[in-house]
Scaffold this active site. Structure first.
Site, PDB file in Angstrom:
ATOM      1  N   LYS A 146      -4.729 -21.414  -0.757  1.00 26.78           N
ATOM      2  CA  LYS A 146      -3.312 -21.479  -0.384  1.00 26.78           C
ATOM      3  C   LYS A 146      -2.759 -20.072  -0.193  1.00 26.78           C
ATOM      4  O   LYS A 146      -2.699 -19.288  -1.138  1.00 26.78           O
ATOM      5  CB  LYS A 146      -2.480 -22.192  -1.452  1.00 26.78           C
ATOM      6  CG  LYS A 146      -1.060 -22.517  -0.980  1.00 26.78           C
ATOM      7  CD  LYS A 146      -0.141 -22.917  -2.114  1.00 26.78           C
ATOM      8  CE  LYS A 146       0.487 -21.720  -2.792  1.00 26.78           C
ATOM      9  NZ  LYS A 146       1.409 -20.954  -1.897  1.00 26.78           N
TER      10      LYS A 146
ATOM     11  N   GLU B  28       3.703 -19.145   1.186  1.00 23.63           N
ATOM     12  CA  GLU B  28       4.472 -19.905   2.167  1.00 23.63           C
ATOM     13  C   GLU B  28       5.202 -18.987   3.149  1.00 23.63           C
ATOM     14  O   GLU B  28       5.596 -19.417   4.230  1.00 23.63           O
ATOM     15  CB  GLU B  28       5.477 -20.818   1.466  1.00 23.63           C
ATOM     16  CG  GLU B  28       6.550 -20.124   0.650  1.00 23.63           C
ATOM     17  CD  GLU B  28       6.145 -19.847  -0.784  1.00 23.63           C
ATOM     18  OE1 GLU B  28       7.049 -19.703  -1.630  1.00 23.63           O
ATOM     19  OE2 GLU B  28       4.920 -19.761  -1.058  1.00 23.63           O
TER      20      GLU B  28
ATOM     21  N   GLY C 149      -0.590 -12.114  -7.549  1.00 22.05           N
ATOM     22  CA  GLY C 149       0.852 -12.213  -7.381  1.00 22.05           C
ATOM     23  C   GLY C 149       1.571 -11.517  -8.517  1.00 22.05           C
ATOM     24  O   GLY C 149       1.024 -10.627  -9.181  1.00 22.05           O
ATOM     25  N   GLY C 150       2.792 -11.946  -8.780  1.00 25.92           N
ATOM     26  CA  GLY C 150       3.627 -11.313  -9.785  1.00 25.92           C
ATOM     27  C   GLY C 150       3.289 -11.748 -11.196  1.00 25.92           C
ATOM     28  O   GLY C 150       2.705 -12.816 -11.423  1.00 25.92           O
ATOM     29  N   ILE C 151       3.703 -10.923 -12.154  1.00 21.33           N
ATOM     30  CA  ILE C 151       3.340 -11.170 -13.544  1.00 21.33           C
ATOM     31  C   ILE C 151       4.002 -12.430 -14.104  1.00 21.33           C
ATOM     32  O   ILE C 151       3.397 -13.159 -14.894  1.00 21.33           O
ATOM     33  CB  ILE C 151       3.674  -9.934 -14.410  1.00 21.33           C
ATOM     34  CG1 ILE C 151       3.043 -10.060 -15.786  1.00 21.33           C
ATOM     35  CG2 ILE C 151       5.175  -9.722 -14.505  1.00 21.33           C
ATOM     36  CD1 ILE C 151       3.105  -8.767 -16.582  1.00 21.33           C
TER      37      ILE C 151
ATOM     38  N   THR D  19       4.790 -15.244 -12.493  1.00 28.23           N
ATOM     39  CA  THR D  19       4.022 -16.402 -12.026  1.00 28.23           C
ATOM     40  C   THR D  19       2.640 -16.412 -12.655  1.00 28.23           C
ATOM     41  O   THR D  19       2.106 -17.484 -12.980  1.00 28.23           O
ATOM     42  CB  THR D  19       3.905 -16.379 -10.494  1.00 28.23           C
ATOM     43  OG1 THR D  19       5.214 -16.313  -9.926  1.00 28.23           O
ATOM     44  CG2 THR D  19       3.206 -17.627  -9.986  1.00 28.23           C
ATOM     45  N   GLY D  20       2.051 -15.242 -12.850  1.00 29.18           N
ATOM     46  CA  GLY D  20       0.729 -15.169 -13.470  1.00 29.18           C
ATOM     47  C   GLY D  20       0.706 -15.777 -14.860  1.00 29.18           C
ATOM     48  O   GLY D  20      -0.261 -16.444 -15.240  1.00 29.18           O
TER      49      GLY D  20
ATOM     50  N   GLU E  40      -4.782 -11.124 -10.736  1.00 26.19           N
ATOM     51  CA  GLU E  40      -4.405  -9.754 -10.371  1.00 26.19           C
ATOM     52  C   GLU E  40      -2.896  -9.753 -10.227  1.00 26.19           C
ATOM     53  O   GLU E  40      -2.356 -10.364  -9.311  1.00 26.19           O
ATOM     54  CB  GLU E  40      -5.102  -9.327  -9.078  1.00 26.19           C
ATOM     55  CG  GLU E  40      -5.201  -7.808  -8.943  1.00 26.19           C
ATOM     56  CD  GLU E  40      -4.077  -7.192  -8.127  1.00 26.19           C
ATOM     57  OE1 GLU E  40      -2.931  -7.152  -8.637  1.00 26.19           O
ATOM     58  OE2 GLU E  40      -4.335  -6.783  -6.994  1.00 26.19           O
TER      59      GLU E  40
ATOM     60  N   CYS F  35       0.401  -3.658  -4.242  1.00 25.88           N
ATOM     61  CA  CYS F  35       0.243  -3.742  -5.692  1.00 25.88           C
ATOM     62  C   CYS F  35      -0.186  -2.413  -6.297  1.00 25.88           C
ATOM     63  O   CYS F  35       0.117  -2.127  -7.458  1.00 25.88           O
ATOM     64  CB  CYS F  35      -0.745  -4.848  -6.057  1.00 25.88           C
ATOM     65  SG  CYS F  35      -2.380  -4.673  -5.314  1.00 25.88           S
TER      66      CYS F  35
ATOM     67  N   GLU G 160       7.722  -3.547 -11.606  1.00 24.10           N
ATOM     68  CA  GLU G 160       7.140  -3.452 -10.266  1.00 24.10           C
ATOM     69  C   GLU G 160       8.223  -3.830  -9.248  1.00 24.10           C
ATOM     70  O   GLU G 160       8.470  -5.000  -8.980  1.00 24.10           O
ATOM     71  CB  GLU G 160       5.926  -4.377 -10.130  1.00 24.10           C
ATOM     72  CG  GLU G 160       5.189  -4.172  -8.824  1.00 24.10           C
ATOM     73  CD  GLU G 160       3.962  -5.057  -8.702  1.00 24.10           C
ATOM     74  OE1 GLU G 160       2.964  -4.618  -8.115  1.00 24.10           O
ATOM     75  OE2 GLU G 160       4.008  -6.205  -9.188  1.00 24.10           O
TER      76      GLU G 160
END
Length: 509
Positions: free
Chosen positions: A176, A179, A229-231, A233-234, A251, A285, A386
């Protein structure tokens, strides 16, 4: 509208009308690039089941490793053939310059070729069991069904870092893209199909992370999740995967120090500091968004950096004169602007930038001028977080120890650099920096054969290199006793004679 790829076919979404599409915008001018399908939860189930069947019943996991490598080589050849088309799609979709898009496609090609060559190079190893009657070996097998989720800043590159080793190892997968930037991944999947990937091996879903991504992570037929992605969401991905005891590779970005000593080549260090901070509008990143400069050099360095930053040409990524494109969306620009306002409120000195360009031709795009702050401290959000935009903060140091302390004063640990003409200082500082990649007198290059990933909150696991392949493999120990003999460890069990009567002491009754 058939933009989903499931079990070897391009299919429509099973979402209700009105919920089954998304408009993709060009960040340069907000124009519509395309309208694409959005997957529903039922589509996630279809894709996961197709990948599961392809793994257990299909030919791919059992395909000879060298033949898997040949598929990757064919994909690489198709990437070369369609280089200009893919670079243009990536430029339109992300806002980056066409030159950057070409670099991305070349790097992606190199990654596929690297893993094509690595696919059959490690068939396992023999283990000395210390017994001549034992053959002991370690072999490697694919993990299973992998959910691969890539970000919007490098949609094609980041997906390829996952796809190539996952394919080389013999896995099946659901992928995926973001979006916001799905178009180049759709084209890549078409190339993978053209190259001859069996049905069900690669399945493409489009949609938001909150809906489609979360359903992929929690689906019971998924064995591994790889997310970039971002922390924030991680953390959610990691927690959701934990419920199913899935393997996870994350990552999660960085807040990367670029350390400049006074003896560095001035012109080169300034030039690279600009690229480190403002390449792709800082939406990288590994961006060198924390500039840490020796005190005696600080004022001259900042003055020259600001002078050059003010001359950076913003514009359409397809225009050869453009040096820096827009941010990805209006929402993301708003976020970056909030960091800029907070930095000013916190007492940082705005040297240049910090505002939208005045050029009316750029008014419909999501642009910000390259921004430089001095007087920064590590407790400021603009330094600690970030920001992911064209913003660089500058801090001072007096000696080597303070430089290292500042460089490591972050929750992240993805990348960093040190600039000096003293080779001993360079090696000492690089060795002490707690970051997954450290450049000396350079910034941004990576190699397919060298591992990429971070310390601390920058993530878990590694992409690229041999370790990038290992993320998608399970190790199995096979122990064979080639001369088995009765153990006779249970004294109550006595062997039977040929007539079936019980023996004692090894002699027939």
């Amino acid at each position: 509208m058939k933009d989903l790829y499931i079990d070897g076919d391009w299919v429509a979404s099973s979402s209700e009308p009105g919920e089954d599409t998304r408009t993709v915008l060009n960040p340069y001018d907000s124009s519509v690039l395309a309208t694409v399908a959005e997957a529903a939860s039922a589509d996630v189930g279809r894709a996961a089941h197709a990948a599961r069947l392809a793994f257990h019943r299909g030919p791919w996991p059992a395909t000879v490793a060298g033949e898997r490598g040949e598929l990757l080589r064919r994909i690489a050849d198709l990437l070369v053939r369609d280089r200009e088309e893919l670079a243009r799609i990536e430029s339109l979709d992300t806002g980056k310059t066409l030159a950057e898009g070409r670099i991305d496609v070349d790097d992606i090609t190199a990654v596929f070729r690297y893993y094509a060559g690595l696919a059959d190079k490690d068939a396992g190893r023999l283990v000395d069991a210390g017994n001549p009657d034992v053959v002991s070996r370690v072999t490697y097998e694919p993990v299973g069904v992998c959910a691969l989720i890539a970000p919007w800043n490098y949609p094609l590159l980041q997906m390829s870092w996952k796809l190539a080793p996952a394919l080389a190892a013999g896995n099946t997968m659901i992928i995926k893209p973001s979006e916001l930037t799905p178009l180049s991944t759709i084209r890549l999947v078409a190339l993978i199909a053209e190259a001859g990937a069996p049905p069900g091996v690669v399945n493409l879903l489009l949609g938001s992370g909150a809906e489609v991504g979360s359903a992929m992570v929690t689906h019971p037929e998924v064995d591994l999740v790889s997310f970039t992605g971002g922390i924030a969401t991680g953390r959610k991905v990691m927690a959701a995967a934990a419920d199913g005891i899935k393997r996870v590779a994350l990552e999660l970005g960085g807040k990367n120090p670029n350390v400049v000593f006074a003896d560095a080549d001035f012109d080169t260090a300034v030039d690279y500091a600009l690229a480190a901070a403002f390449f792709h509008s800082g939406q990288v990143c590994s961006a060198g968004s924390r500039l840490i400069v020796e005190e005696s050099l600080h004022d001259d360095f900042v003055a020259e950096l600001a002078h050059r930053a003010e001359a950076i040409r913003l514009g359409n990524g397809l225009d050869p004169a453009t040096e820096c494109g827009p941010l990805i969306s209006a929402e993301h620009r708003d976020k970056v602007e909030r960091y800029i306002a907070q930095a000013i409120e916190d007492g940082a000195k705005l040297v240049t930038g910090g505002h939208r360009p005045e050029d009316p031709e750029l008014a419909d795009g999501f642009f910000l001028r390259p921004t430089i702050f001095t007087g920064c401290t590590s407790d400021m959000p603009v330094v600690a977080d970030e920001v992911f935009g064209p913003v660089v903060t500058v801090e001072r140091f007096r000696d080597e120890d303070e430089a290292v302390t500042l460089a490591n004063d972050t929750d992240y640990g993805l990348a960093g650099a040190v600039w000096t003409s003293d080779a001993s200082v360079a090696q000492r500082v690089a060795g002490r920096m707690r970051h997954g990649t450290v450049w000396i007198n350079d910034y941004h290059p990576y190699l397919p054969q060298a591992e990429w990933g971070g310390f601390g909150r920058s993530g878990i696991g590694r992409e690229l290199g041999a370790a990038g392949l290992d993320e998608y493999r399970e190790a199995k120990h096979i122990y064979q006793n080639i001369r088995p003999q009765p153990m006779r460890w249970f004294t109550g069990a006595e062997p039977l004679s040929e007539t079936g009567t019980r023996q004692k002491g090894g002699s027939p009754q």
